[in-house]
Structure formats: structure tokens, C-alpha cells
Design an enzyme around this catalytic site. Structure first.
Site, PDB file in Angstrom:
ATOM      1  CB  ALA A   1      -0.925   0.132   1.317  1.00 44.35           C
TER       2      ALA A   1
ATOM      3  N   GLY B   1       0.389  -4.844   0.747  1.00 44.39           N
ATOM      4  CA  GLY B   1      -0.773  -5.252  -0.242  1.00 44.39           C
ATOM      5  C   GLY B   1      -0.385  -5.636  -1.409  1.00 44.39           C
TER       6      GLY B   1
ATOM      7  CD  GLU C   1      -2.890  -7.714   2.619  1.00 39.50           C
ATOM      8  OE1 GLU C   1      -2.532  -6.516   2.415  1.00 39.50           O
ATOM      9  OE2 GLU C   1      -3.285  -7.884   3.695  1.00 39.50           O
TER      10      GLU C   1
ATOM     11  CD  GLU D   1       1.997  -5.458   5.836  1.00 40.48           C
ATOM     12  OE1 GLU D   1       2.777  -6.194   5.664  1.00 40.48           O
ATOM     13  OE2 GLU D   1       1.019  -5.433   4.779  1.00 40.48           O
TER      14      GLU D   1
HETATM   15  C1  HXC Z   1       5.043   4.382  -1.132  1.00 41.58           C
HETATM   16  C2  HXC Z   1       7.102   3.438  -1.996  1.00 41.58           C
HETATM   17  C3  HXC Z   1       6.499   2.077  -1.239  1.00 41.58           C
HETATM   18  C4  HXC Z   1       5.447   2.036  -0.697  1.00 41.58           C
HETATM   19  C5  HXC Z   1       8.521   1.867  -2.290  1.00 41.58           C
HETATM   20  N1  HXC Z   1       8.348   3.228  -2.477  1.00 41.58           N
HETATM   21  N2  HXC Z   1       7.687   1.007  -1.666  1.00 41.58           N
HETATM   22  N3  HXC Z   1       6.135   4.480  -1.659  1.00 41.58           N
HETATM   23  N4  HXC Z   1       4.609   3.265  -0.648  1.00 41.58           N
HETATM   24  N5  HXC Z   1       4.913   0.861  -0.205  1.00 41.58           N
HETATM   25  C6  HXC Z   1       8.936   4.144  -3.071  1.00 41.58           C
HETATM   26  C7  HXC Z   1      10.147   4.560  -2.443  1.00 41.58           C
HETATM   27  O1  HXC Z   1       9.750   5.483  -1.333  1.00 41.58           O
HETATM   28  C8  HXC Z   1      11.146   5.203  -3.334  1.00 41.58           C
HETATM   29  O2  HXC Z   1      10.582   6.537  -3.607  1.00 41.58           O
HETATM   30  C9  HXC Z   1      10.848   4.417  -4.594  1.00 41.58           C
HETATM   31  O3  HXC Z   1       9.640   3.748  -4.377  1.00 41.58           O
HETATM   32  C10 HXC Z   1      11.837   3.273  -4.777  1.00 41.58           C
HETATM   33  O4  HXC Z   1      12.055   2.495  -3.508  1.00 41.58           O
HETATM   34  P1  HXC Z   1      13.573   2.213  -2.962  1.00 41.58           P
HETATM   35  O5  HXC Z   1      13.079   1.950  -1.403  1.00 41.58           O
HETATM   36  O6  HXC Z   1      14.428   3.312  -3.246  1.00 41.58           O
HETATM   37  O7  HXC Z   1      13.998   0.874  -3.694  1.00 41.58           O
HETATM   38  P2  HXC Z   1      14.863  -0.176  -3.028  1.00 41.58           P
HETATM   39  O8  HXC Z   1      16.036   0.313  -2.303  1.00 41.58           O
HETATM   40  O9  HXC Z   1      15.055  -1.031  -4.191  1.00 41.58           O
HETATM   41  O10 HXC Z   1      13.976  -0.961  -2.126  1.00 41.58           O
HETATM   42  C11 HXC Z   1      12.755  -1.602  -2.342  1.00 41.58           C
HETATM   43  C12 HXC Z   1      12.040  -2.031  -1.187  1.00 41.58           C
HETATM   44  C13 HXC Z   1      11.327  -0.827  -0.405  1.00 41.58           C
HETATM   45  C14 HXC Z   1      12.551  -3.167  -0.264  1.00 41.58           C
HETATM   46  C15 HXC Z   1      10.626  -2.627  -1.570  1.00 41.58           C
HETATM   47  O11 HXC Z   1      11.133   0.135  -1.260  1.00 41.58           O
HETATM   48  C16 HXC Z   1      10.434  -0.902   0.633  1.00 41.58           C
HETATM   49  O12 HXC Z   1      10.876  -1.532   1.784  1.00 41.58           O
HETATM   50  N6  HXC Z   1       9.227  -0.333   0.407  1.00 41.58           N
HETATM   51  C17 HXC Z   1       8.106  -0.422   1.424  1.00 41.58           C
HETATM   52  C18 HXC Z   1       7.587  -1.911   1.479  1.00 41.58           C
HETATM   53  C19 HXC Z   1       6.493  -1.891   2.514  1.00 41.58           C
HETATM   54  O13 HXC Z   1       6.764  -1.656   3.807  1.00 41.58           O
HETATM   55  N7  HXC Z   1       5.380  -2.418   2.055  1.00 41.58           N
HETATM   56  C20 HXC Z   1       4.395  -2.537   2.757  1.00 41.58           C
HETATM   57  C21 HXC Z   1       3.525  -1.294   2.876  1.00 41.58           C
HETATM   58  S1  HXC Z   1       2.285  -1.606   4.174  1.00 41.58           S
HETATM   59  P3  HXC Z   1      11.586   7.922  -3.843  1.00 41.58           P
HETATM   60  O14 HXC Z   1      10.775   8.986  -3.983  1.00 41.58           O
HETATM   61  O15 HXC Z   1      12.617   7.561  -2.486  1.00 41.58           O
HETATM   62  O16 HXC Z   1      12.320   7.356  -5.171  1.00 41.58           O
HETATM   63  C22 HXC Z   1       0.843  -2.323   3.331  1.00 41.58           C
HETATM   64  C23 HXC Z   1      -0.364  -2.336   4.206  1.00 41.58           C
HETATM   65  C24 HXC Z   1      -1.047  -3.419   3.468  1.00 41.58           C
HETATM   66  O17 HXC Z   1       1.029  -2.693   2.325  1.00 41.58           O
HETATM   67  C25 HXC Z   1      -2.799  -2.934   3.730  1.00 41.58           C
HETATM   68  C26 HXC Z   1      -3.767  -3.425   2.850  1.00 41.58           C
HETATM   69  C27 HXC Z   1      -3.606  -2.893   1.267  1.00 41.58           C
END
Ligand code: HXC
Length: 256
Positions: A64, A107, A110, A130
Site C-alpha cells: 500500500a 498489499g 495480498e 507491515e
Molecule cells: C510508497 C514506496 C513504497 C510504498 C517503495 N516506495 N515502496 N512508496 N509506498 N509501499 C517508493 C520509495 O519511497 C522510493 O521513492 C521508490 O519507491 C523506490 O523505492 P526504494 O526504497 O528506493 O527501492 P529499493 O531500495 O530497491 O527498496 C525496495 C523495497 C523498499 C525493499 C521494496 O522500497 C521498501 O521496503 N518499500 C516499502 C515496502 C513496504 O513496507 N510495504 C508494505 C506497505 S504497508 P523515492 O521517491 O524515494 O524514489 C501495506 C499495508 C497493506 O502494504 C494494507 C492493505 C492494502
């Protein structure tokens, strides 16, 4: 016009491609809305028999959209109830395939788990991070994963929030196939086209019955299977399938 997805179809297979590559296809609400609306449109479109969800090379979807989510409150979530959208994905009746390259996290994982079959790249990464954000999966992740792997394994993965390799996902039955990154699309479309030649009504009745097995008692599930078995005999495809067998030819199914 859609802003966050691209849509096309190919020989009876409808494809929804996520298109927010700069943020690894992070799912904001508008994007989820576009995906669900298009899924429902494909589901009602007679020329589409199978649906494929795919992301980009680096990510299926990294979860998400955290920036959008960070301002939410319990009350804003309760009032908006964003997960009601996701429930509509479970009501899609046609076969739904996920082609996963790169990250399928939170997400994004999911979303893949809402699909019937998952084909992933050997270097794909699945997981529920999460816990590291101080939240938990909210679109069915705790339920889907537990039904697939069992309580102890699901708890370990979701508690630790670690990424699962495609090999591990395959081992635990979380995905169907793992192939070289450059073959994910080809393999998924091959499978989708193979399914698109099967009798569409059989496919949807099978989908309903198999998914019911995960939720219903054995007796309830058998009753549903039986109802669907009887229902199949109302279709022209049943006549065609059996006639083709006796005439020693390939059946031509019309989904009627
Ligand atoms: C918003 C995101 C994002 C996310 C990545 N980005 N994931 N933005 N929401 N979930 C953005 C980063 O901020 C970054 O933006 C760009 O995408 C590239 O990501 P990087 O981190 O620079 O890439 P990398 O180093 O290759 O790392 C990849 C990654 C990491 C390991 C996937 O991005 C990450 O940990 N992302 C978050 C994953 C996460 O926590 N997902 C769960 C979310 S909670 P900029 O502008 O800096 O370039 C969830 C709840 C679900 O999903 C609820 C139901 C729907």
C-alpha cells in the site's frame, strides 16, 4: 482513462498492468479502485476468459502507498473502509492469474494472494513488512497466508516481516510456478491461453468449489460441488465436450 494501470487484451486474455513504476507500483486508493473496476469489467466481458495481473520488472507491487496511508486515523479508515474494495476481487469469477516480477510486499503480496494462480520470477520477493511499520496486513494477508502455510509458519513470516524468496514461496505452496525473470510473462500468458481454451463455465464452477474447500466444512463443500456439477449439465459446453469426445475431435467451448 486510467492513471495507474494499463489495460489490454490478447486472444481472450485480459491483462491489467500496474503502472506506477517510480514507487514500485505502491497501491494508492485510486489505483486499487482502477484495478477493481477493470477486473469487474473483464469479468463481465464475454470475449475475455482469463484475467492476468502483472506489475513491472522491479515490482509487482511494493505494498500500500505508505505516504497516503500515514495520515490515516482509525476513524478515517472505519468511515472509508478501503478494504471493501478488495472484497470485490474475491468475487471475480473468471480465472485470475498473477505474474510476479520483483517485489510483492504487503498489499502487493495480498493482491497476488487474491489471485487463483501465481507465477513468479526466480528472484521475486514476497513478504509482509507491515510489522516494521507498526501495523499488520489488512487486506486478508494473515488469513490467506495462514490457510496456505498453517499457523506456525504464517506467524513466523508475518511476525518477522522478512522477505520470502520464490523458492521458499514455491516450497510452501504460496505460488504455483517459479521461472527465469525473462520468462514470467511468457509462462503466465501460456498458462492463461491454455486455460482460455477450457470450458469457461466449468472453470468458474471449479473456481467456486475449490475456493469453498478452504472455508466450508467438508459436507458443505461437497454440497456446493454437487450443485455446480448439476449446473454444468445446463451448459451447451457440456454437450459439446461430451459429443466431441465421442466424435474423437477437439471440443470448441463457447461459454454457454
Ligand atoms: C510508497 C514506496 C513504497 C510504498 C517503495 N516506495 N515502496 N512508496 N509506498 N509501499 C517508493 C520509495 O519511497 C522510493 O521513492 C521508490 O519507491 C523506490 O523505492 P526504494 O526504497 O528506493 O527501492 P529499493 O531500495 O530497491 O527498496 C525496495 C523495497 C523498499 C525493499 C521494496 O522500497 C521498501 O521496503 N518499500 C516499502 C515496502 C513496504 O513496507 N510495504 C508494505 C506497505 S504497508 P523515492 O521517491 O524515494 O524514489 C501495506 C499495508 C497493506 O502494504 C494494507 C492493505 C492494502
Amino acid at each position: 482513462m486510467t492513471r495507474f494501470i494499463k489495460v489490454y487484451s490478447e486472444d481472450g486474455v485480459g491483462v491489467i498492468q500496474f503502472d506506477r513504476p517510480k514507487v514500485l507500483n505502491a497501491l494508492n486508493r485510486e489505483m486499487v479502485d482502477e484495478i477493481v473496476t477493470q477486473l469487474e469489467a473483464f469479468d463481465l466481458n464475454e470475449s475475455i476468459r482469463v484475467i492476468v495481473l502483472k506489475g513491472s520488472e522491479k515490482a509487482f507491487a511494493a505494498g500500500a502507498d505508505i505516504e497516503e496511508m500515514m495520515e490515516e486515523t482509525s476513524l478515517s479508515l472505519e468511515l472509508l473502509n478501503p478494504f471493501a474494495q478488495w472484497d470485490r476481487i474475491s468475487l471475480i469469477k473468471k480465472p485470475l492469474l498473477a505474474a510476479v516480477n520483483g517485489f510483492a510486499l504487503g498489499g502487493g503480496f495480498e493482491l497476488a494472494l487474491h489471485c487463483d494462480l501465481i507465477i513468479a520470477s526466480e528472484d521475486a520477493k514476497f513478504g509482509f513488512p507491515e510489522v516494521k511499520l507498526g501495523i499488520l496486513p489488512g487486506a486478508g494477508g494473515t488469513q490467506f497466508l495462514t490457510k496456505v502455510m498453517g499457523v506456525r509458519r504464517a506467524l513466523e513470516w508475518i511476525w518477522l516481516g522478512e522477505q520470502m524468496t520464490a523458492r521458499e514461496a514455491l516450497h510452501y505452496g504460496v505460488i504455483n510456478r517459479s521461472v527465469a525473470p525473462e520468462l514470467v510473462e511468457e509462462e503466465t500468458m501460456r498458462l492463461a491461453h491454455q486455460l482460455s481454451k477450457q470450458a469457461p463455465i466449468s472453470l468458474r464452477l471449479i473456481k467456486e468449489a475449490v475456493h469453498a474447500a478452504a472455508d466450508l466444512s467438508l459436507l458443505e463443500g461437497k454440497m456446493l460441488e454437487r450443485k455446480n456439477f448439476y449446473l454444468a449439465f445446463s451448459s451447451e459446453d457440456q454437450k459439446e465436450g461430451m459429443r466431441a469426445f465421442t466424435e474423437k475431435r477437439t471440443p470448441s467451448f463457447r461459454g454457454k
